[in-house]
Motif scaffolding. Structure first.
Motif, PDB file in Angstrom:
ATOM      1  N   ASN A 248       0.678  -1.437  -0.002  1.00  0.00           N
ATOM      2  CA  ASN A 248       0.002  -0.009  -0.286  1.00  0.00           C
ATOM      3  C   ASN A 248       1.249   1.650  -0.221  1.00  0.00           C
ATOM      4  O   ASN A 248       0.627   2.333  -0.495  1.00  0.00           O
ATOM      5  CB  ASN A 248      -1.057  -0.170   1.390  1.00  0.00           C
ATOM      6  CG  ASN A 248      -2.162   1.225   1.199  1.00  0.00           C
ATOM      7  OD1 ASN A 248      -2.463   1.443  -0.044  1.00  0.00           O
ATOM      8  ND2 ASN A 248      -2.198   1.755   2.518  1.00  0.00           N
TER       9      ASN A 248
ATOM     10  N   LEU B  29       2.498   1.896  -3.542  1.00  0.00           N
ATOM     11  CA  LEU B  29       1.449   2.627  -4.605  1.00  0.00           C
ATOM     12  C   LEU B  29       1.299   4.040  -4.075  1.00  0.00           C
ATOM     13  O   LEU B  29       1.101   4.112  -5.270  1.00  0.00           O
ATOM     14  CB  LEU B  29      -0.198   1.734  -4.381  1.00  0.00           C
ATOM     15  CG  LEU B  29      -1.079   2.150  -5.275  1.00  0.00           C
ATOM     16  CD1 LEU B  29      -0.776   1.589  -6.495  1.00  0.00           C
ATOM     17  CD2 LEU B  29      -2.503   1.540  -4.867  1.00  0.00           C
ATOM     18  N   LEU B  30       1.358   4.146  -2.997  1.00  0.00           N
ATOM     19  CA  LEU B  30       1.181   5.540  -2.923  1.00  0.00           C
ATOM     20  C   LEU B  30       1.615   6.271  -2.883  1.00  0.00           C
ATOM     21  O   LEU B  30       2.036   7.807  -3.676  1.00  0.00           O
ATOM     22  CB  LEU B  30       0.742   5.551  -1.202  1.00  0.00           C
ATOM     23  CG  LEU B  30      -0.465   5.158  -0.573  1.00  0.00           C
ATOM     24  CD1 LEU B  30      -1.022   5.237   0.997  1.00  0.00           C
ATOM     25  CD2 LEU B  30      -2.251   6.692  -1.495  1.00  0.00           C
TER      26      LEU B  30
ATOM     27  N   THR C  87       4.129   6.170  -5.585  1.00  0.00           N
ATOM     28  CA  THR C  87       4.705   6.043  -6.757  1.00  0.00           C
ATOM     29  C   THR C  87       3.723   7.099  -7.051  1.00  0.00           C
ATOM     30  O   THR C  87       3.839   7.874  -8.106  1.00  0.00           O
ATOM     31  CB  THR C  87       4.005   4.658  -7.485  1.00  0.00           C
ATOM     32  OG1 THR C  87       4.698   3.892  -6.750  1.00  0.00           O
ATOM     33  CG2 THR C  87       4.880   4.320  -8.709  1.00  0.00           C
ATOM     34  N   GLN C  88       2.351   6.437  -6.277  1.00  0.00           N
ATOM     35  CA  GLN C  88       1.145   7.833  -7.427  1.00  0.00           C
ATOM     36  C   GLN C  88       1.805   9.252  -6.633  1.00  0.00           C
ATOM     37  O   GLN C  88       1.430  10.328  -7.524  1.00  0.00           O
ATOM     38  CB  GLN C  88      -0.135   7.484  -6.064  1.00  0.00           C
ATOM     39  CG  GLN C  88      -0.562   6.085  -7.394  1.00  0.00           C
ATOM     40  CD  GLN C  88      -1.904   5.616  -6.025  1.00  0.00           C
ATOM     41  OE1 GLN C  88      -2.251   6.447  -5.237  1.00  0.00           O
ATOM     42  NE2 GLN C  88      -2.715   4.395  -6.659  1.00  0.00           N
ATOM     43  N   HIS C  89       2.140   9.834  -6.355  1.00  0.00           N
ATOM     44  CA  HIS C  89       2.437  11.144  -5.265  1.00  0.00           C
ATOM     45  C   HIS C  89       3.837  11.440  -5.828  1.00  0.00           C
ATOM     46  O   HIS C  89       4.183  12.029  -6.016  1.00  0.00           O
ATOM     47  CB  HIS C  89       1.785  11.473  -3.768  1.00  0.00           C
ATOM     48  CG  HIS C  89       0.595  10.961  -3.152  1.00  0.00           C
ATOM     49  ND1 HIS C  89      -0.949  12.046  -4.287  1.00  0.00           N
ATOM     50  CD2 HIS C  89       0.110   9.609  -2.784  1.00  0.00           C
ATOM     51  CE1 HIS C  89      -1.643  11.179  -3.617  1.00  0.00           C
ATOM     52  NE2 HIS C  89      -1.881  10.014  -2.698  1.00  0.00           N
TER      53      HIS C  89
ATOM     54  N   SER D  65       6.474  10.132  -7.702  1.00  0.00           N
ATOM     55  CA  SER D  65       7.371   9.722  -8.996  1.00  0.00           C
ATOM     56  C   SER D  65       8.054  10.831  -9.191  1.00  0.00           C
ATOM     57  O   SER D  65       9.080  10.387 -10.340  1.00  0.00           O
ATOM     58  CB  SER D  65       5.966   8.841  -9.887  1.00  0.00           C
ATOM     59  OG  SER D  65       5.240   9.620 -10.232  1.00  0.00           O
ATOM     60  N   THR D  66       7.718  11.744  -9.741  1.00  0.00           N
ATOM     61  CA  THR D  66       8.822  13.470 -10.073  1.00  0.00           C
ATOM     62  C   THR D  66       9.038  13.679 -10.062  1.00  0.00           C
ATOM     63  O   THR D  66      10.075  14.328  -9.171  1.00  0.00           O
ATOM     64  CB  THR D  66       7.487  14.084 -10.567  1.00  0.00           C
ATOM     65  OG1 THR D  66       6.724  15.068  -9.412  1.00  0.00           O
ATOM     66  CG2 THR D  66       6.238  13.777 -11.411  1.00  0.00           C
TER      67      THR D  66
ATOM     68  N   LYS E 100       3.024  14.817   1.276  1.00  0.00           N
ATOM     69  CA  LYS E 100       2.955  15.299   0.262  1.00  0.00           C
ATOM     70  C   LYS E 100       2.522  16.741  -0.601  1.00  0.00           C
ATOM     71  O   LYS E 100       3.634  18.311  -1.002  1.00  0.00           O
ATOM     72  CB  LYS E 100       1.552  14.817  -0.783  1.00  0.00           C
ATOM     73  CG  LYS E 100       1.271  15.415  -2.417  1.00  0.00           C
ATOM     74  CD  LYS E 100       0.464  14.329  -3.307  1.00  0.00           C
ATOM     75  CE  LYS E 100       0.235  15.404  -4.491  1.00  0.00           C
ATOM     76  NZ  LYS E 100       1.109  15.240  -5.499  1.00  0.00           N
TER      77      LYS E 100
END
Lengths: 496, 496
Positions: free
Chosen positions: A407, A410-411, A413-415, A417-418, A492
């Motif tokens: 989990n 996943l989070l 990577t979503q938030h 990755s840049t 984030k």
């Protein structure tokens, strides 16, 4: 020479600057030997508070202003503030700034030393229940088998073993627990040993200190991974040992660099490694490097201190057998483990496995500084191992932590990755998040702390404060799904 | 210089002799620096057993024969055999002689170091249930409030404090326990302090080590009472401190001698005292000497390490206020105590009270070698103090131990008035029995061990092994009336 307790010589390095904001006073930060600059600054600010020249509620200058006045890098000031916020000396009030905490008098950890409490961040920042803690990889005490433990403690307190004699026990630990650990380590880690090959300690922290103390000679050097585990460094230094860092890459510790060091450093006695899940980077040391490490240890007569701190938490494939299980007779390996990671950090039981002579030295030193362990706790944990409770708990916890790891991955990577990347760890309770070039982990962590999120930047894990890894060690295991989601959202929000 | 762990330089002192009996081999005993001769001999015999040159079941020569062959005093050989019997390396078979133990492989404490396990004799000799232990003054664990403790532990394990965050806590100890101890010490000992003036440790043993480590400088010297508490000496040496003995008479530590030492020894940093019930002689330091001791400490800037190990057990009159309660601001006193003596030795909780700077150093060092204490145990004991359980237990235990003291005094007078005398202790859990001239406490203790009675001769309490006090420290508290009667009968049987 051995390390005189707390009489480090100052190095000729001072900064002076004005604290702006509500107070106008001179702050003088003196860096002590081997101490990162940000900790020297943190100490100086603590001293101002203790002297009463900074009072509860007083505002602190912005980090940019103070950095300028002290002619320091702003990241350093960020890191110092972050440390003080973590320890609760300072509080951050969103949009208003940073202030001296108002509740210092009854402050739980206000006397914690900035030096030794740096890193690992087990204890969360103490300002408000809203605070979330992305720890360095602590387990979730809410999963701990507290009911069977409480029952076992009750039985232990009523046992003849406890009532017998003067109630004093073996400094090596309760025989039943050592018997149980011997069986456990044979089954789980392929270590062929008996109860007399084990020393029970208070968490692995004491095992680290005792190992270094038993190996220590005037001028002795221990090679450590850098980035690495600063609590181990503190234990080694307290035992009078000098430390030399060996770089770590995505294959684990750089054994070639260790070999060069061994060839050039005559006082090198031992090397401290975390081969299963390197701390903090989570990398597993590969087979080839393991063999070469053993070979280097044999050739240069190095003792290997192997910290297998979360062996049980392997998610992908079987756990890797420890070096201690592979080492031939002629290589000295001290194998360390802990039940604290398996149950809860507040349960302080660790253990060391070592050759008889070294183990006896460790036991002698342990008796001198701590006489023996807590009999009821040792007896109770021995029972929980023998009756299978601990293994069942480990299986359950492993499943839950694997879900939490996936989990978290996943989070992230979503938030992120840049701005950052990471390698999915095959095991362990943390993810090492590397920031893209130009980003400062300290400043990011500082912002996060303002939002009530405690997160540990790379600076906490390095011997070389001048070039800290721009990364976070994100402990995902102690947070449930909702808590983790909130933590990641705050991270984030604090980010670039 | 600090004391390199276990690399004491040998002093040029060797003995060689033949082990007679079934085995004929050369034994070579090398005395290490500061080590009593009898321990060097004990080590040498252990080494023979470990090398397999002495096998389980092998007979040992009589002490007279071995003493002759080694050209040592027979008392020394008696003391060495006694130590090895205590540790279970050897077994005594009445009328047959002394043999290497047959059950060494699964022997609980066979790896205990003869050096640090000497004295204090908490752990009884391990040959047969028949064994009785006149300890050095341990409490009776059978009286411990184990039921409320078990309940408190269960609550602690379920508490938010335990579940919160990563589960890591304050290295100074659980805030609730420090709060509770502060109140307890104010009520019971007149110490005006708050939770932040207290460091919780693992029994007082760790407090002794931390105090010395925090004070230690290269070449630092701590003055200790002789006869005195050898476990404290082991802790101080492990912290790298040199020890100098100060004589004790029936008024307690000879403060005049301390003053002369302070005037002549520039490296003297501290003095370790047990003023309430001097260990081992049980004498209470008188008012005049207390004042003079404080004055000497002020004039020579000595830190006083005050070990108030069984303050609660005062039978005649009120407990005497500790030095820490009398000392002016300008005198540095480290006040040590323990809950182990109040509850059971197997419960390892001690504490130190010291000025802020010193206490912080101790806390830093503690964090480096032990990170923190066991949260559930600390929380549970905090509760038992706050809810009055501990005070009620202390009152009950005090009544029982007073009866046991009076009973012991009666039996000793009945059976030993011709060969020994003693002063009735006003408090504490032991009686110091002085033997008449010409009697050897070591030989007597050795005979007692053959009969299955463990008793501690004066040699265990002295820095000057050449002139040990011919006396026993008889711990009466851990034995009920019937057990004590049997113990005294055995002691008489073993005597002259």
């Amino acid at each position: 020479m051995l390390y005189p307790a707390y009489s480090k010589e100052p190095v000729a390095k001072y900064w002076m600057g004005r604290m702006g904001g509500g107070t106008a006073l001179v702050i003088e930060a003196r860096q002590e030997a081997g101490e990162p600059v940000f900790l020297a600054l943190a100490r100086a600010i603590i001293a101002e508070i203790e002297r009463g020249r900074l009072k509860p509620g007083d505002p602190l200058p912005g980090t940019r202003a103070l950095a300028k006045s002290l002619e320091l890098n702003r990241n350093t000031v960020d890191a110092a503030y972050h440390e003080l916020l973590m320890q609760g000396w300072l509080v951050a009030e969103p949009s208003r700034g940073t202030f001296v905490a108002r509740d210092l008098p009854d402050f739980g950890s206000k006397r914690q030393s900035p030096v030794t409490s740096a890193g690992q961040g087990g204890s969360p920042p103490r300002f408000g229940p809203a605070t979330l803690n992305l720890s360095d990889g602590a387990p979730d005490p809410r999963l701990a088998p507290t009911v069977p433990l409480a029952q076992a403690l009750r039985r232990a307190l009523a046992s003849p073993a406890f009532m017998a004699g003067g109630g004093y026990g073996d400094p090596r630990g309760d025989p039943l627990l050592r018997e149980a650990l011997a069986g456990y380590l044979k089954d789980e880690r392929g270590l062929a040993l008996g109860p007399d090959d084990i020393l029970v300690t208070r968490g692995s922290q004491m095992a680290l200190f005792l190992a270094a103390a038993a190996l220590a000679r005037p001028g002795a050097v221990i090679a450590v991974e850098s980035p690495g585990y600063s609590f181990a460094w503190a234990a080694f230094r307290a035992a009078g040992v000098r430390l030399v860092g060996v770089p770590v890459d995505d294959g684990g510790i750089d054994v070639a660099a260790l070999e060069r060091l061994a060839a050039s450093e005559p006082h090198l006695h031992a090397v401290y490694v975390t081969p299963h899940h390197q701390y903090p980077t989570t990398v597993t040391l590969g087979a080839a490097r393991r063999l070469r490490l053993l070979e280097v240890a044999r050739r240069h007569r190095l003792t290997i201190i192997e910290d297998d701190y979360d062996h049980e938490y392997r998610f992908d494939g079987r756990p890797v057998l420890p070096l201690a299980a592979r080492a031939a007779e002629d290589i000295c390996v001290v194998h360390l483990g802990s039940l604290s990671k398996l149950i809860a950090p507040g349960i302080r039981i660790g253990y060391a496995v070592a050759p008889p002579t070294l183990l006896r030295r460790m036991a002698d030193r342990r008796e001198a500084l701590d006489r023996q362990g807590d009999l009821p706790l040792e007896r109770a944990l021995g029972e929980l191992i023998l009756d299978g409770t601990l293994k069942r708990h480990a299986r359950k916890a492993r499943r839950i932590y694997q879900l939490r790891r996936d989990n978290a991955a996943l989070l992230l990577t979503q938030h992120f990755s840049t701005v950052a990347d990471f390698t999915l760890p095959a095991g362990g309770l943390a993810i090492w998040l590397r920031l893209k070039a130009g980003l400062s982990a300290e400043s990011w962590a500082m912002n996060a702390t303002h939002l009530g999120l405690s997160v540990l930047p790379g600076l906490r894990f390095t011997l070389d404060a001048a070039r800290p890894p721009e990364a976070f060690r994100l402990g995902f295991a102690s947070l449930d799904e909702a808590e983790l989601a909130r933590a990641i959202a705050l991270l984030k929000q604090a980010g670039p």
